[in-house]
Design a protein around this motif. Structure first.
Motif: not given
Length: 625
Positions: A67, A280-281, A287, A289, A375-376
């Motif tokens: 990522q 992002v995915k 992985g 959001p 991701p966050h």
């Protein structure tokens, strides 16, 4: 220093030595030096072994998929103040064309002195920054924002911030799901009393004036953590999810201002970060959001508020038994966990995954993987540094007050997911006699999974590494132990919301065109309406409870000093046998008057609430969970 430490924590470039998780040591093989920190609890070195081992496991497990690295950006001076004022609903203070200008003025009129000072500080900083840049924004002088109130207004403001102190009781908040209520003794407030009726920043200001801004000694053992008592008002507690969206929007703005005021009062510098956009995915489970996962879930199960994969993993762990020794601490086999992760990605939504073959420790590893690979961060980039800085407050009470405000500031998806995770972790701790996972053990193991999330890279010194380990573990410990308190909306905030609604309603009445016509319409309407009947009933000691969702349209209920919302629900169910809804799925709502809509705590005393909101209507409905 706050920003430096914050940046230092975001890292994943580590190596494993001598069974511990180390970072470019000056003396290879050594652990970071153990030091007690006066501003936070210190966990013993033995307990922190699990922290370093967990980091090593995370590194060894590796990413499920590559990522793009996330970079944090601190907004430039001026930009940060603009963003803060906008989020607080006060954009009109630097942009006259901004919407909600009239609402901003109403909001300002409800602020306490510490909240007003927080606003003034941001406006003054913005004004100076724009002056340096020769910008032409029309930023008002801070002296023009808050004019000295008249004596009566001062009393009103004090009432709004304190909410009154009559008819209260204290509720003990300890670890786990249970709370024990006890009568208020009426004595002096102690360090273990959490007062939700007075602004937290005002309380802090008073305590500092008394010379108590000194870090108090704290006990490290789980069983020595204090049992905080919440001062509980008869008008009922308000939890997240109890309010209509319009009122929750007001709550969030007020909480942002209050949180900032609390940090300002304590002298803690707080810089919010914003993430730069990354790729992002766009689908999947791990992985991805949090918002994307929930969108996928809601197409399959409408109303989902916690990711289905997370719910299913927790359910599987509990079905297999929470007594498993080392649960959450003992990792699943890394190759097997990775294979199961890929299989879940392919089969989960189709219902084809074979859950009976999933081992207990593997499921726990997958749960941790889901959290840390967001991701966050679950605690959001915007407020991450604030969570990290909580332990800078000198007392446990102020730390909990700060955490309470920060939880309320989280986006709904993060808040709901965090709540589900913490409730699960408490259930694990409830079985500590069998699984050997105490509060300390669970906090130490979960800290790197919550605070070390995918995509952040940095380096830090040995001393900073150890400080981060103890700090993050202690924050997780507070989140788990006192979770019952953290999802409560303080009464002083609710009083400010009520005051805003009252002022907005007054303005609407003043601004109506064709006043004579409306007066006549109101007279004709009220003369024969249910409102007259309701007022007559209220004066006679009765309220009328509506239940349009069910066969019983309404019922008259006689008011007594001890009548609670639970009594009304019990009477409703006893009188209407056709209602198939479970008792726990029913709620008595307060609607209208100085609130939009509020699901009442069952221990709410109806007569006391009626005095607070005499124009409200009372409706029984199914709870929207």
């Amino acid at each position: 220093m706050v920003n430096h430490v914050h940046r230092c924590y975001f890292t994943a470039g580590h190596s494993r030595r001598t069974g511990h998780y180390n970072v470019q040591r000056s003396r290879p093989g050594e652990k970071p030096p153990y030091q007690r920190c006066s501003s936070q609890d210190s966990l013993d070195e033995l307990a922190l072994d699990d922290y370093w081992k967990e980091l090593a496991i995370i590194q060894h497990t590796g990413d499920t998929e590559p990522q793009e690295e996330v970079q944090l950006k601190v907004a430039d001076e001026g930009e940060q103040e603009e963003a803060w004022l906008t989020e607080a609903g006060l954009a009109t203070l630097f942009d006259e064309s901004a919407a909600d200008g009239e609402d901003s003025m109403v909001l300002l009129s409800t602020l306490t002195r510490t909240q007003a000072a927080a606003v003034e500080k941001r406006v003054e900083t913005l004004k100076q920054t724009l002056r340096k840049r020769n910008k032409s924004y029309s930023v008002p002088d801070v002296r023009d924002i808050f004019k000295p109130p008249a004596s009566q207004d001062t009393k009103d403001d004090e009432s709004a911030s304190s909410g009154g102190s009559d008819n209260t009781k204290k509720e003990t908040v300890s670890s786990g799901e249970h709370s024990e209520a006890e009568p208020c003794g009426g004595g002096a407030e102690t360090e273990t009393d959490i007062n939700l009726e007075v602004s937290f920043s005002e309380q802090a200001l008073l305590s500092y004036k008394d010379g108590s801004k000194v870090t108090q000694p704290v006990n490290e053992a789980d069983d020595k953590l204090p049992d905080f008592k919440v001062v509980r008002d008869k008008t009922g507690m308000t939890k997240v999810g109890d309010l209509a969206a319009a009122d929750m929007k007001k709550v969030r703005r007020l909480v942002l201002i209050e949180m900032t005021a609390l940090f300002d009062t304590a002298g803690i510098d707080l810089k919010t970060h914003k993430p730069l956009k990354i790729k992002v995915k766009e689908s999947g489970l791990f992985g991805v959001p949090l918002s994307t996962v929930l969108e996928q879930d809601q197409k399959r199960v409408p109303g989902s508020r916690v990711p289905l994969i997370m719910q299913r993993l927790i359910s599987h762990i509990e079905e297999e038994g929470l007594h498993t020794e080392g649960l959450l601490r003992v990792p699943g086999a890394s190759t097997r966990v990775k294979a199961v992760c890929q299989e879940l990605e392919q089969k989960f939504y189709d219902g084809l995954f074979s859950w009976e073959t999933l081992k207990q420790h593997d499921a726990a590893s997958l749960l941790k993987l889901f959290i840390r690979e967001l991701p966050h961060p679950l605690l959001t980039v915007e407020y991450f540094s604030a969570f990290v800085s909580v332990l800078k407050f000198p007392t446990k009470k102020q730390q909990l007050q700060a955490l309470n405000l920060l939880v309320l500031l989280l986006p709904e998806s993060s808040r709901d997911t965090l709540k589900a995770l913490l409730e699960f972790l408490q259930r694990v701790i409830d079985h500590k006699e069998q699984n050997k996972m105490t509060l300390n053990n669970v906090a130490v193991v979960m800290a790197p999974n919550i605070f070390m999330f995918k995509g952040f890279r940095s380096k830090f010194s040995e001393q900073q590494e150890f400080a981060m380990a103890t700090g993050m573990a202690n924050i997780v410990r507070l989140l788990i132990r006192y979770q019952n308190l953290l999802w409560t909306i303080p009464k002083f905030v609710m009083n400010q919301v009520r005051k805003q609604n009252t002022e907005n309603q007054k303005k609407m009445n003043r601004d109506r065109a064709v006043k004579k016509l409306l007066k006549k319409m109101a007279y004709d309407r009220d003369k024969n309406s249910d409102k007259t009947e309701k007022n007559t009933e209220t004066e006679g000691g009765f309220i009328r409870v509506q239940a349009p969702q069910f066969s019983k349209v309404s019922m008259a209920v006689q008011l007594t000093e001890e009548l609670q919302a639970s009594d009304i629900l019990a009477r409703f169910l006893s009188q209407d046998s056709s209602v198939s809804v479970k008792r726990e799925d029913l709620c008595l709502y307060e609607i209208g008057g100085n609130i939009k809509e509020r699901c009442l705590d069952e221990e709410t005393y109806m007569k006391a609430l009626l005095e607070l909101n005499p124009s409200a209507e009372w409706v029984i409905k199914s709870v929207q969970r």
